[in-house]
Design an enzyme around this catalytic site. Structure first.
Site, PDB file in Angstrom:
ATOM      1  N   HIS A 103     -10.370  40.225  -2.003  1.00  0.00           N
ATOM      2  CA  HIS A 103     -11.482  41.112  -2.306  1.00  0.00           C
ATOM      3  C   HIS A 103     -12.468  40.318  -3.135  1.00  0.00           C
ATOM      4  O   HIS A 103     -12.122  39.811  -4.200  1.00  0.00           O
ATOM      5  CB  HIS A 103     -11.009  42.348  -3.077  1.00  0.00           C
ATOM      6  CG  HIS A 103     -12.127  43.290  -3.380  1.00  0.00           C
ATOM      7  ND1 HIS A 103     -12.398  44.395  -2.612  1.00  0.00           N
ATOM      8  CD2 HIS A 103     -13.080  43.279  -4.345  1.00  0.00           C
ATOM      9  CE1 HIS A 103     -13.456  45.024  -3.110  1.00  0.00           C
ATOM     10  NE2 HIS A 103     -13.887  44.364  -4.156  1.00  0.00           N
ATOM     11  N   CYS A 104     -13.659  40.165  -2.622  1.00  0.00           N
ATOM     12  CA  CYS A 104     -14.640  39.313  -3.293  1.00  0.00           C
ATOM     13  C   CYS A 104     -15.671  40.179  -4.013  1.00  0.00           C
ATOM     14  O   CYS A 104     -16.473  40.847  -3.359  1.00  0.00           O
ATOM     15  CB  CYS A 104     -15.336  38.431  -2.264  1.00  0.00           C
ATOM     16  SG  CYS A 104     -16.468  37.250  -3.016  1.00  0.00           S
TER      17      CYS A 104
END
Lengths: 383, 179
Positions: A168-169
């Site tokens: 998850h960026c």
């Protein structure tokens, strides 16, 4: 008999999707809930490039080559396009299991576990599959009520299972998964090139004009982080691994199995990740759901949620049971609907590509009346 | 074709209570989309094994074609990359084209093979490509079949918790070849 006013309100499926995503543009855009860092990313990229175009490009274009700003513009537009693509697209979210499927899986699990003595914890829910002569364990997701496909993982920030979950960026404000990994990689790659480009010409400018080099210093730090990230992902792609697998050490170590997804050939691995087909989204975000709100019996009721192409129907009288806590059914489902008196037929066109098929028996939404029906029947069985 | 489609819709609507059987994914070749060809025992009473296997194998072939990494996907990828993927906003991807073929195939199979036997297949894309779900339609004769106790489920069916309560009865429609 009281006259009942019916207001037709069209709802799209994205409004009822579980998970912690935010949707914009009527379901076309899908992002995580926290978008602050994404705005920062956008600001940094646009801001840096704006400064470059404003202060360095005029001098460089005249004294070196007019191609310099042109290349910079092209790179900048590509970077922004890739960033927006990564941030706004569905990373490969797996829809949660509908009640029938969840029950079916539970039955299979119970059949496999046999009789667990009272007081003992049941064994963990794991399914073993053999992939390329390696045993891979598929874990059960208690939130989504499915056995996760290989390489899928549940993102706790977005509260979704994502296929080929990478990470998850927060910088792009979204998960990076099967569908948007190549856009993410191209974003980091093009951003590295843009940063190197700006950095080099900023140095040239400094050398040629002996101006303040503060800008260069900022670029230097950005450069190393972005280039480092690109290098890391290039390494992962060449081995056909995800960040998630790398962090967990799934395929490394002596007693661990080898990566069953790798083709043992760098070119083949790269081709699979970067040149594979563009996978479609299985979340039908813009499909139509229909809500009818009744007045004045219950103005806030979502009386019936009918799948597309279904006709009006009488509500089953047994739908009085409360919803199970993990179903997100609306609490205001109105059991007093006298919808049988209505003769409204709905024939909405769905924009989804599945128009030619039979209408789905259920919409991939947790708030269907059938959830209540299942709960009701379950209750009847219990009593 | 249109009337048959309409009849199938009515069939779904008139299936007041139905059980579902799920055919799961086969991950033996990795993450490619492929479904198990093992014949579920619950379908034994309704359909012959070769027909079922033929359907699943054809679907698997379609998905393999969609996910094939070859010249066509390279070309599509390179062209799209050159246009910063803007072209995907206007153009249909190769995968989407195959998905359309798949839905046409499923509809045709439903009309010709499954509906006459009291079964309906759901397109896997509507289930997140996780399962092919077979809807076992319970043949109910009375028009007011929604009221009162549900019709007894077939003996081989899974426990009645697996119920599709979404079926809406508007009018009873007699489907040709359907008792």
């Amino acid at each position: 008999m009281s006259a009942v006013m019916v207001a037709k309100k069209v709802t799209r499926k994205w409004e009822k999707l579980p998970g912690k995503n935010t949707f914009c543009c009527d379901g076309r855009v899908m992002m995580a809930r926290q978008k602050g860092v994404f705005y920062l990313t956008l600001f940094l990229i646009v801001g840096t490039c704006a400064l470059f175009f404003a202060f360095e490009c005029p001098y460089l274009a005249i004294n070196l080559s007019p191609a310099i700003p042109v290349v910079a513009v092209v790179l900048f537009l590509f970077v922004v396009a890739m960033l927006l693509r990564t941030s706004f697209s569905d990373p490969g979210v797996l829809p949660r299991a509908l009640p029938e499927e969840a029950t079916f899986i539970e039955m299979e699990i119970e059949a496999a576990n046999g009789n667990v003595p009272a007081g003992q914890r049941p064994p963990p829910r794991i399914r073993n599959v053999q992939i390329n002569s390696q045993i891979v364990k598929l874990k059960y997701c208690y939130t989504c009520k499915i056995f996760r496909p290989p390489r899928a993982s549940h993102c706790s920030i977005c509260d979704n299972c994502v296929e080929r979950f990478d990470h998850h960026c927060p910088w792009v404000g979204n998960c990076v998964g099967k569908r948007n990994y190549r856009y993410f990689y191209l974003f980091t790659l093009s951003l590295s090139l843009l940063t190197i480009f700006i950095f080099s010409f900023a140095i040239v400018h400094v050398v040629m004009r002996s101006v303040d080099s503060g800008f260069v210093v900022v670029c230097f730090f950005t450069l190393w982080s972005v280039v480092g990230l690109t290098g890391f992902h290039t390494y992962l792609i060449s081995l056909n691994q995800t960040t998630n697998e790398d962090i967990k050490g799934s395929w490394s170590g002596k007693n661990r199995i080898q990566n069953p997804y790798s083709h043992r050939n760098i070119m083949k691995n790269c081709c699979e990740v970067l040149c594979g087909p563009a996978y479609p989204s299985v979340l039908d975000r813009r499909g139509l759901m229909l809500e009818r709100s009744l007045h004045p019996a219950n103005p806030t009721a979502a009386a019936a949620q009918v799948g597309k192409n279904n006709n009006a129907e009488p509500q089953p009288t047994e739908r009085k049971a409360p919803c199970p806590p993990d179903e997100h059914a609306p609490d205001d489902a109105n059991p007093n609907v006298t919808a049988s008196t209505e003769d409204v037929s709905y024939n909405e066109k769905s924009p989804s590509p599945n128009q030619e098929t039979l209408p789905p028996p259920q919409d991939p939404s947790p708030s269907l009346p059938e959830d209540n029906t299942d709960a009701a029947l379950d209750k009847e069985k219990v009593h | 074709m249109a009337t048959e489609f309409h009849n199938l819709q009515e069939l779904r609507h008139s299936a007041s209570l139905a059980t579902k059987i799920f055919v799961q994914r086969d991950y033996s070749e990795g993450t490619v989309c492929k479904f198990q060809t093992k014949f579920p025992s619950d379908l034994e009473s309704r359909i012959e094994r070769p027909l079922f296997e033929d359907t699943v194998k054809t679907l698997n072939k379609f998905y393999t074609e969609a996910e094939k990494i070859g010249g066509h996907s390279y070309l599509e990828g390179c062209l799209a990359c050159a246009t910063a993927y803007v072209i995907f906003l206007c153009m249909e991807t190769g995968y989407e084209k195959v998905l359309k073929k798949i839905s046409r195939y499923i509809q045709e199979q439903n009309e010709k093979v499954y509906a006459p036997r009291g079964l309906l297949i759901t397109d896997p894309i509507e289930r997140g490509m996780r399962v092919i779900s077979f809807l076992k339609v319970i043949r109910s004769r009375s028009p007011s079949s929604r009221t009162g106790a549900p019709a007894p489920a077939p003996a081989a069916a899974p426990p009645p918790a697996a119920v599709a309560g979404d079926w809406r009865t508007s009018t009873r429609v007699s489907y040709p070849g359907y008792p």
